[in-house]
Design a protein around this motif. Structure first.
Motif, PDB file in Angstrom:
ATOM      1  N   THR A  74       0.811  -1.212   0.000  1.00 15.40           N
ATOM      2  CA  THR A  74       0.000   0.000   0.000  1.00 15.40           C
ATOM      3  C   THR A  74       0.847   1.265   0.000  1.00 15.40           C
ATOM      4  O   THR A  74       0.378   2.336  -0.389  1.00 15.40           O
ATOM      5  N   CYS A  75       2.100   1.163   0.429  1.00 20.80           N
ATOM      6  CA  CYS A  75       2.976   2.340   0.456  1.00 20.80           C
ATOM      7  C   CYS A  75       3.213   2.866  -0.958  1.00 20.80           C
ATOM      8  O   CYS A  75       3.270   2.106  -1.922  1.00 20.80           O
ATOM      9  N   ASP A  76       3.375   4.179  -1.083  1.00 20.59           N
ATOM     10  CA  ASP A  76       3.694   4.789  -2.373  1.00 20.59           C
ATOM     11  C   ASP A  76       5.125   4.487  -2.797  1.00 20.59           C
ATOM     12  O   ASP A  76       5.420   4.392  -3.989  1.00 20.59           O
ATOM     13  N   GLU A  77       5.998   4.369  -1.802  1.00 25.72           N
ATOM     14  CA  GLU A  77       7.422   4.240  -2.096  1.00 25.72           C
ATOM     15  C   GLU A  77       8.107   3.555  -0.926  1.00 25.72           C
ATOM     16  O   GLU A  77       7.678   3.688   0.227  1.00 25.72           O
ATOM     17  N   LEU A  78       9.174   2.824  -1.225  1.00 26.22           N
ATOM     18  CA  LEU A  78       9.955   2.170  -0.180  1.00 26.22           C
ATOM     19  C   LEU A  78      11.368   2.751  -0.183  1.00 26.22           C
ATOM     20  O   LEU A  78      11.944   3.010  -1.243  1.00 26.22           O
ATOM     21  N   VAL A  79      11.911   2.964   1.012  1.00 29.72           N
ATOM     22  CA  VAL A  79      13.279   3.466   1.142  1.00 29.72           C
ATOM     23  C   VAL A  79      14.014   2.633   2.184  1.00 29.72           C
ATOM     24  O   VAL A  79      13.402   1.984   3.037  1.00 29.72           O
ATOM     25  N   SER A  80      15.327   2.678   2.105  1.00 30.44           N
ATOM     26  CA  SER A  80      16.143   1.978   3.091  1.00 30.44           C
ATOM     27  C   SER A  80      16.933   2.985   3.919  1.00 30.44           C
ATOM     28  O   SER A  80      17.154   4.122   3.492  1.00 30.44           O
ATOM     29  N   ILE A  81      17.314   2.561   5.109  1.00 27.94           N
ATOM     30  CA  ILE A  81      18.239   3.340   5.937  1.00 27.94           C
ATOM     31  C   ILE A  81      19.621   2.718   5.737  1.00 27.94           C
ATOM     32  O   ILE A  81      19.797   1.527   6.005  1.00 27.94           O
ATOM     33  N   PRO A  82      20.603   3.476   5.241  1.00 26.33           N
ATOM     34  CA  PRO A  82      21.922   2.890   4.979  1.00 26.33           C
ATOM     35  C   PRO A  82      22.521   2.273   6.240  1.00 26.33           C
ATOM     36  O   PRO A  82      22.502   2.885   7.307  1.00 26.33           O
ATOM     37  N   MET A  83      23.026   1.055   6.096  1.00 28.58           N
ATOM     38  CA  MET A  83      23.650   0.341   7.213  1.00 28.58           C
ATOM     39  C   MET A  83      25.095   0.041   6.828  1.00 28.58           C
ATOM     40  O   MET A  83      25.357  -0.717   5.897  1.00 28.58           O
ATOM     41  N   LYS A  84      26.044   0.657   7.520  1.00 28.85           N
ATOM     42  CA  LYS A  84      27.460   0.538   7.166  1.00 28.85           C
ATOM     43  C   LYS A  84      28.213  -0.485   8.016  1.00 28.85           C
ATOM     44  O   LYS A  84      29.322  -0.860   7.685  1.00 28.85           O
ATOM     45  N   GLY A  85      27.628  -0.909   9.121  1.00 29.36           N
ATOM     46  CA  GLY A  85      28.317  -1.834  10.008  1.00 29.36           C
ATOM     47  C   GLY A  85      27.898  -3.270   9.805  1.00 29.36           C
ATOM     48  O   GLY A  85      27.406  -3.666   8.738  1.00 29.36           O
ATOM     49  N   GLY A  86      28.038  -4.073  10.846  1.00 25.46           N
ATOM     50  CA  GLY A  86      27.743  -5.491  10.749  1.00 25.46           C
ATOM     51  C   GLY A  86      26.292  -5.850  11.022  1.00 25.46           C
ATOM     52  O   GLY A  86      25.835  -6.917  10.614  1.00 25.46           O
ATOM     53  N   VAL A  87      25.560  -4.983  11.729  1.00 27.90           N
ATOM     54  CA  VAL A  87      24.172  -5.312  12.049  1.00 27.90           C
ATOM     55  C   VAL A  87      23.292  -5.091  10.831  1.00 27.90           C
ATOM     56  O   VAL A  87      23.585  -4.251   9.967  1.00 27.90           O
ATOM     57  N   GLU A  88      22.194  -5.837  10.735  1.00 28.46           N
ATOM     58  CA  GLU A  88      21.345  -5.792   9.549  1.00 28.46           C
ATOM     59  C   GLU A  88      20.241  -4.746   9.635  1.00 28.46           C
ATOM     60  O   GLU A  88      19.757  -4.270   8.610  1.00 28.46           O
ATOM     61  N   SER A  89      19.824  -4.408  10.854  1.00 23.37           N
ATOM     62  CA  SER A  89      18.712  -3.467  10.978  1.00 23.37           C
ATOM     63  C   SER A  89      18.805  -2.723  12.299  1.00 23.37           C
ATOM     64  O   SER A  89      19.561  -3.109  13.197  1.00 23.37           O
ATOM     65  N   LEU A  90      18.004  -1.660  12.405  1.00 23.21           N
ATOM     66  CA  LEU A  90      17.933  -0.861  13.623  1.00 23.21           C
ATOM     67  C   LEU A  90      16.662  -1.190  14.388  1.00 23.21           C
ATOM     68  O   LEU A  90      15.659  -1.605  13.811  1.00 23.21           O
ATOM     69  N   ASN A  91      16.694  -0.970  15.682  1.00 14.46           N
ATOM     70  CA  ASN A  91      15.474  -1.025  16.485  1.00 14.46           C
ATOM     71  C   ASN A  91      14.474  -0.029  15.912  1.00 14.46           C
ATOM     72  O   ASN A  91      14.851   1.035  15.422  1.00 14.46           O
ATOM     73  N   VAL A  92      13.176  -0.363  15.980  1.00 18.98           N
ATOM     74  CA  VAL A  92      12.163   0.473  15.330  1.00 18.98           C
ATOM     75  C   VAL A  92      12.141   1.896  15.889  1.00 18.98           C
ATOM     76  O   VAL A  92      11.896   2.855  15.146  1.00 18.98           O
ATOM     77  N   SER A  93      12.422   2.068  17.169  1.00 16.42           N
ATOM     78  CA  SER A  93      12.412   3.432  17.713  1.00 16.42           C
ATOM     79  C   SER A  93      13.610   4.232  17.205  1.00 16.42           C
ATOM     80  O   SER A  93      13.494   5.433  16.935  1.00 16.42           O
ATOM     81  N   VAL A  94      14.754   3.571  17.051  1.00 12.99           N
ATOM     82  CA  VAL A  94      15.932   4.250  16.499  1.00 12.99           C
ATOM     83  C   VAL A  94      15.676   4.603  15.034  1.00 12.99           C
ATOM     84  O   VAL A  94      15.961   5.716  14.587  1.00 12.99           O
ATOM     85  N   ALA A  95      15.121   3.654  14.283  1.00 13.50           N
ATOM     86  CA  ALA A  95      14.797   3.906  12.875  1.00 13.50           C
ATOM     87  C   ALA A  95      13.786   5.046  12.744  1.00 13.50           C
ATOM     88  O   ALA A  95      13.887   5.885  11.844  1.00 13.50           O
ATOM     89  N   SER A  96      12.807   5.085  13.645  1.00 11.88           N
ATOM     90  CA  SER A  96      11.831   6.175  13.636  1.00 11.88           C
ATOM     91  C   SER A  96      12.522   7.514  13.833  1.00 11.88           C
ATOM     92  O   SER A  96      12.203   8.506  13.165  1.00 11.88           O
ATOM     93  N   GLY A  97      13.478   7.540  14.764  1.00 12.87           N
ATOM     94  CA  GLY A  97      14.211   8.770  15.014  1.00 12.87           C
ATOM     95  C   GLY A  97      15.010   9.219  13.807  1.00 12.87           C
ATOM     96  O   GLY A  97      15.011  10.404  13.445  1.00 12.87           O
TER      97      GLY A  97
END
Length: 245
Positions: free
Chosen positions: A210-233
């Motif tokens: 349903t989203c109009d567009e998808l984007v990623s948050i660049p991840m430069k280290g070893g972890v694959e994703s951020l906690n949702v509150s950090v990503a929200s920030g």
């Protein structure tokens, strides 16, 4: 009338004391804690004419459902929802900035999301009724008062609500690790709803579609994703930066 609820911790109770003291039924304080912070808090409660009750740590923990009460808890009346989502959007004089959470069921995560939404000036947080946590005492404690200031709308059908936002020309931008664009390549100055899923599972398939567009948050280290509150920030403050606030 809805039944009373419990707030605990200096921030959560302090914001209610400041913004709606008449809604506080009573405040419980731990008598063994008499440091400067507690003394100032009690003085403000007395000035507001709120009933104070001494309670030991065990009683406070039972009342709050947590040992992180800091010696303060309150029974309060639920504040009425000031607006429907439509009313809120109709009242805005600036491009909407909304945070949409799909599948966030952890109260600590929701509390942190509300706190960052307040800090970034988001106009509302939206979540589905059947895949989200409500505004309980733990959420209010972690949110440090933001649960009292940020409108939180729980909707029956999230995909339908996103469709209604799109009809209002609000661009729905979802976050996904495999998106071709990054967050920093999209325009967040226009009316925007940032859509984030829970850590690990991410957004549900229908929400994603349903989203109009998808984007990623660049991840430069070893972890694959951020906690949702950090990503929200990260997302909300990039919108704030682009809007020049």
């Amino acid at each position: 009338m809805s039944s009373p609820k419990v707030l605990f911790g200096f921030h959560a109770v302090g914001v209610r004391l400041k913004t709606a003291p008449a809604s506080i039924i009573e405040i419980y304080v731990e008598p063994t804690r008499r440091d400067a912070r507690m003394r100032q808090f009690i003085e403000k409660a007395k000035e507001a004419g709120v009933r104070l009750i001494e309670a030991d740590g065990l009683r406070l923990a039972k009342l709050a459902g947590s040992h992180g009460h800091q010696g303060v808890a309150a029974r309060v009346e639920a504040l009425p929802q000031q607006h429907s989502l439509d009313d809120l959007l109709d009242s805005l004089s600036e491009p909407p900035l909304l945070l949409v959470l799909d599948g966030v069921t952890d109260p600590h995560n929701l509390g942190a999301c509300l706190r960052v939404a307040d800090g970034a000036g988001a106009h509302a947080v939206i979540a589905p009724k059947d895949h989200a946590v409500g505004l309980n005492a733990t959420v209010a404690k972690v949110a440090s008062g933001a649960a009292e200031t940020v409108p939180y709308f729980m909707v029956t059908n999230l995909a339908r609500t996103l469709g209604e936002l799109k009809e209002r020309n609000i661009w729905c931008i979802g976050t996904s690790d495999d998106a071709p664009k990054t967050l920093y390549q999209v325009d967040l100055k226009t009316p925007t709803a940032l859509v984030l899923g829970a850590e690990g599972e991410g957004m549900r398939q229908l929400t994603r579609k349903t989203c109009d567009e998808l984007v990623s948050i660049p991840m430069k280290g070893g972890v694959e994703s951020l906690n949702v509150s950090v990503a929200s920030g990260v997302c909300l403050y990039e919108a704030l930066r682009q809007r020049g606030v």
